[in-house]
Design an enzyme around this catalytic site. Structure first.
Site, PDB file in Angstrom:
ATOM      1  N   GLU A  31     -11.380 -25.572  -8.871  1.00  0.00           N
ATOM      2  CA  GLU A  31     -10.003 -25.929  -8.539  1.00  0.00           C
ATOM      3  C   GLU A  31      -9.918 -27.398  -8.163  1.00  0.00           C
ATOM      4  OE1 GLU A  31      -9.859 -21.559  -8.251  1.00  0.00           O
ATOM      5  OE2 GLU A  31     -11.166 -22.985  -7.213  1.00  0.00           O
ATOM      6  N   THR A  32      -8.767 -27.990  -8.449  1.00  0.00           N
ATOM      7  CA  THR A  32      -8.433 -29.333  -7.987  1.00  0.00           C
ATOM      8  C   THR A  32      -7.126 -29.248  -7.218  1.00  0.00           C
ATOM      9  OG1 THR A  32      -9.576 -30.429  -9.810  1.00  0.00           O
ATOM     10  CG2 THR A  32      -7.867 -31.691  -8.691  1.00  0.00           C
TER      11      THR A  32
END
Length: 306
Positions: free
Chosen positions: A55-56
């Site tokens: 995830e970012t």
């Protein structure tokens, strides 16, 4: 930040942070973009795909405000909430002096508005505590025998003393032994195909057989429905697991009400060990709230053309 012109390539500052650990290369890696206010969803998705972390997180509010607005993207999809990317973002904001090392804040994301607390750890660090979204525990929409076959195991591995449950977009499956958890090798495409018609994105397996005496569970999380073969350490699942274990008496809450803490292990099977602290509040068999807590370490800062 002004909106980009059509076809314009923008140079973005991206920081790589490993969460639920203080050892670079361990725990769960997140990308963090602190200057995302002018980005649309398509640009965020391109950046998340380029970063390649599970995830970012993208910060939409001005750094330093007590209300922190975040959006989260896997390499293929936007998600409502991500525990380790939230830990990574608040760690980075505190490390840069944009937030205090201690204090209470509010997180605004697609899952709602959540309470966050920073607790000083050591000379310079902070532990990030996040109240996790609460979702009901439901019966599994697919037979556990089919699921276990596609994660590379068998139904005989399932712990019969605890129920299989769906929570939000994940299935939670208790296994008997740590060796069973480590043995799994999912068939990602087939697993995603089985789960997709039911709105389920992944399978979170856990066992009460742990590596460390102070832990309450050892886990792995396979999320092919979000383009993540295996998430190393999952805060968003650890909070619900704390609630689940308290509901079934594995985590013992006081009869008259109170708060207990426990630790969940994850990532060891793939060489990225991380530890999630979980705090559950409620009374015996009736948990009301869970918080996850974690530390992090900044690994890399750089620019990305997106």
């Amino acid at each position: 930040m002004r909106p980009p012109r059509q076809g314009e390539v923008r140079v973005m500052q991206v920081t790589i942070v490993d969460a639920f650990t203080q050892t670079p290369g361990a725990g769960n890696r997140a990308g963090v973009v602190l200057d995302a206010a002018g980005l649309d969803a398509a640009a965020m998705q391109r950046i998340a795909a380029a970063v390649g972390a599970s995830e970012t997180a993208f910060l939409l509010s001005p750094p330093g405000e007590s209300l922190v607005r975040l959006r989260y993207f896997t390499p293929t999809d936007e998600i409502d909430f991500c525990g380790h990317a939230t830990v990574a973002t608040f760690h980075l904001l505190a490390e840069r002096g944009l937030l205090g090392r201690s204090g209470t804040y509010r997180l605004e994301c697609a899952a709602g508005t959540l309470d966050v607390e920073l607790e000083p750890v050591g000379a310079k660090g902070s532990r990030v505590w996040i109240v996790t979204p609460r979702n009901p525990f439901l019966e599994s929409p697919v037979p556990v025998e089919q699921v276990m076959a596609l994660v590379g195991g068998t139904a005989a591995m399932v712990d019969p003393s605890l129920p299989v449950r769906r929570n939000a977009h994940r299935l939670m499956i208790p296994l008997r032994r740590q060796a069973d958890v480590w043995e799994l090798a999912p068939k990602g495409g087939a697993l995603a195909e089985l789960l997709a018609p039911h709105g389920v994105k992944g399978v979170y397996v856990f066992t009460r057989e742990t590596r460390e005496a102070g832990s309450v569970a050892h886990s792995r999380y396979f999320v092919p429905g979000l383009g993540v073969a295996e998430d190393p350490v999952t805060g968003s699942a650890s909070g619900p697991l704390g609630m689940y274990l308290a509901s079934h008496g594995v985590v013992a809450l006081p009869a008259g009400g109170g708060t207990v803490r426990a630790r969940i292990e994850q990532g060891d099977a793939i060489g990225k060990p991380g530890r999630v602290e979980v705090e559950v509040t409620g009374s015996a068999g009736q948990p009301e709230r869970a918080r996850i807590g974690g530390v992090a370490v900044t690994v890399l800062e750089g620019t990305l053309r997106a």
